[in-house]
Enzyme design. Structure first.
Site, mmCIF file in Angstrom:
data_model
loop_
_atom_site.group_PDB
_atom_site.id
_atom_site.type_symbol
_atom_site.label_atom_id
_atom_site.label_comp_id
_atom_site.label_asym_id
_atom_site.label_seq_id
_atom_site.Cartn_x
_atom_site.Cartn_y
_atom_site.Cartn_z
ATOM 1 N N ASP A 63 -0.074 5.097 -1.318
ATOM 2 C CA ASP A 63 0.684 6.314 -1.006
ATOM 3 C C ASP A 63 -0.104 7.170 -0.005
ATOM 4 O OD1 ASP A 63 2.645 5.598 -2.959
ATOM 5 O OD2 ASP A 63 1.293 6.298 -4.515
ATOM 6 N N GLU B 240 5.212 -6.659 -1.254
ATOM 7 C CA GLU B 240 6.625 -6.258 -1.157
ATOM 8 C C GLU B 240 6.819 -5.269 0.010
ATOM 9 O OE1 GLU B 240 5.396 -6.290 -4.472
ATOM 10 O OE2 GLU B 240 6.846 -7.511 -5.571
ATOM 11 N N TYR B 241 5.950 -4.250 0.063
ATOM 12 C CA TYR B 241 6.083 -3.234 1.117
ATOM 13 C C TYR B 241 5.844 -3.840 2.498
ATOM 14 C CZ TYR B 241 6.782 1.000 -1.616
ATOM 15 O OH TYR B 241 7.331 1.982 -2.402
HETATM 16 N N1 SAM Z 1 0.877 -2.539 -3.337
HETATM 17 C C1 SAM Z 1 2.328 -2.620 -3.448
HETATM 18 C C2 SAM Z 1 2.905 -3.162 -2.168
HETATM 19 O O1 SAM Z 1 2.185 -3.179 -1.156
HETATM 20 O O2 SAM Z 1 4.062 -3.602 -2.176
HETATM 21 C C3 SAM Z 1 2.925 -1.252 -3.840
HETATM 22 C C4 SAM Z 1 2.760 -0.139 -2.843
HETATM 23 S S1 SAM Z 1 3.331 1.425 -3.457
HETATM 24 C C5 SAM Z 1 3.662 2.346 -2.028
HETATM 25 C C6 SAM Z 1 1.839 2.172 -4.056
HETATM 26 C C7 SAM Z 1 1.638 1.969 -5.539
HETATM 27 O O3 SAM Z 1 0.345 2.468 -5.895
HETATM 28 C C8 SAM Z 1 2.643 2.701 -6.406
HETATM 29 O O4 SAM Z 1 3.244 1.808 -7.301
HETATM 30 C C9 SAM Z 1 1.796 3.759 -7.125
HETATM 31 O O5 SAM Z 1 2.288 4.057 -8.418
HETATM 32 C C10 SAM Z 1 0.430 3.092 -7.156
HETATM 33 N N2 SAM Z 1 -0.685 4.054 -7.244
HETATM 34 C C11 SAM Z 1 -0.883 5.121 -6.449
HETATM 35 N N3 SAM Z 1 -1.982 5.803 -6.821
HETATM 36 C C12 SAM Z 1 -2.493 5.145 -7.901
HETATM 37 C C13 SAM Z 1 -3.622 5.366 -8.745
HETATM 38 N N4 SAM Z 1 -4.413 6.429 -8.557
HETATM 39 N N5 SAM Z 1 -3.866 4.491 -9.737
HETATM 40 C C14 SAM Z 1 -3.043 3.429 -9.940
HETATM 41 N N6 SAM Z 1 -1.942 3.170 -9.172
HETATM 42 C C15 SAM Z 1 -1.675 4.016 -8.167
#
Ligand code: SAM
Length: 213
Positions: free
Chosen positions: A117, A192-193
């Site tokens: 994020d 996925e992203y």
């Molecule tokens: N990595 C995957 C992809 O590339 O398809 C998902 C990307 S998604 C934008 C980012 C993910 O990171 C979200 O599911 C969010 O909940 C998780 N995330 C963000 N900050 C986090 C943290 N501090 N600890 C664990 N998960 C976290």
């Protein structure tokens, strides 16, 4: 990531045999949990987990741990996990801030951050998974020859990360602003992203950072 509350997600996670429910108890003993001494690699913010499950299938001689803080998101990964016969992967539903309480120094050999994020507001910069604060957490748990791999479509976040990572003593080993058309593309595993952004024609940035060369 857009979050949809899924009723019962927490209960389903609590019952899942693929999730470690008290990960602090495994600190310094993860090899026992995997029943081998293979290197341990983690993905922080795994989302639905396509990337880390693909790695686990490709590399049976390594151990993998997928970390996701939201139960509704992790649940989607577990649905896929149930279709696979994989002895070398576990999932944790935790916030990455707590990694130092879950892994002993040197216990992790690689950390993957994929499409984290961006937290665009300055006042939220510490929440970015490539902030100096998070890099210090990763330093606590990473093996001396270990590394962090980071991919994003967000050029602003990538440029910020190049600076923040080096500001706390890490070395950028490799980096590109267009992964899919670079020499770093070899062996790339899509998330996925990543697939979504690549389909839209967006270039993907990637860096690898280490503590020592
Ligand atoms: N990595 C995957 C992809 O590339 O398809 C998902 C990307 S998604 C934008 C980012 C993910 O990171 C979200 O599911 C969010 O909940 C998780 N995330 C963000 N900050 C986090 C943290 N501090 N600890 C664990 N998960 C976290």
């Amino acid at each position: 990531m857009r979050l949809r509350h899924i009723p019962g997600a927490e209960e389903k996670i609590a019952e899942s045999p693929f999730v470690i429910h008290n990960p602090r108890e495994e600190k310094g003993r993860w090899g026992k949990r995997f029943q081998n001494t293979n290197p341990i690699e983690i993905e922080v913010g795994m989302g639905k987990g396509r990337f880390i499950m693909e790695l686990a299938q490709r590399y049976p001689e390594r151990n993998f741990i997928g970390i996701e803080r939201y139960s509704s998101v992790l649940l989607r990964g577990l649905e896929k996990r149930e279709q696979l016969d994989l002895p070398n992967i576990w999932f944790l539903c935790i916030d990455a801030r707590d990694l130092g309480e879950i892994f002993a120094p040197g216990e992790v050999s690689r950390i993957y951050l994929n499409f984290s994020d961006p937290w665009p507001k300055d006042r939220h910069a510490k929440r970015r998974l490539t902030s100096a604060e998070f890099m210090k957490v990763y330093e606590q748990i990473l093996a001396p020859k270990g590394g962090v791999e980071f991919k994003t479509d967000n050029r602003g976040l990538f440029e910020y990360s190049l600076e923040s990572i080096t500001s706390v003593g890490w070395i950028i080993q490799e980096s590109t602003f267009d992964l899919h058309h670079s020499t770093m593309a070899e062996g790339n595993v899509m998330t996925e992203y990543e697939e979504k952004f690549a389909t839209e024609g967006k270039p993907i940035c990637k860096l690898t950072a280490v503590l020592q060369v």
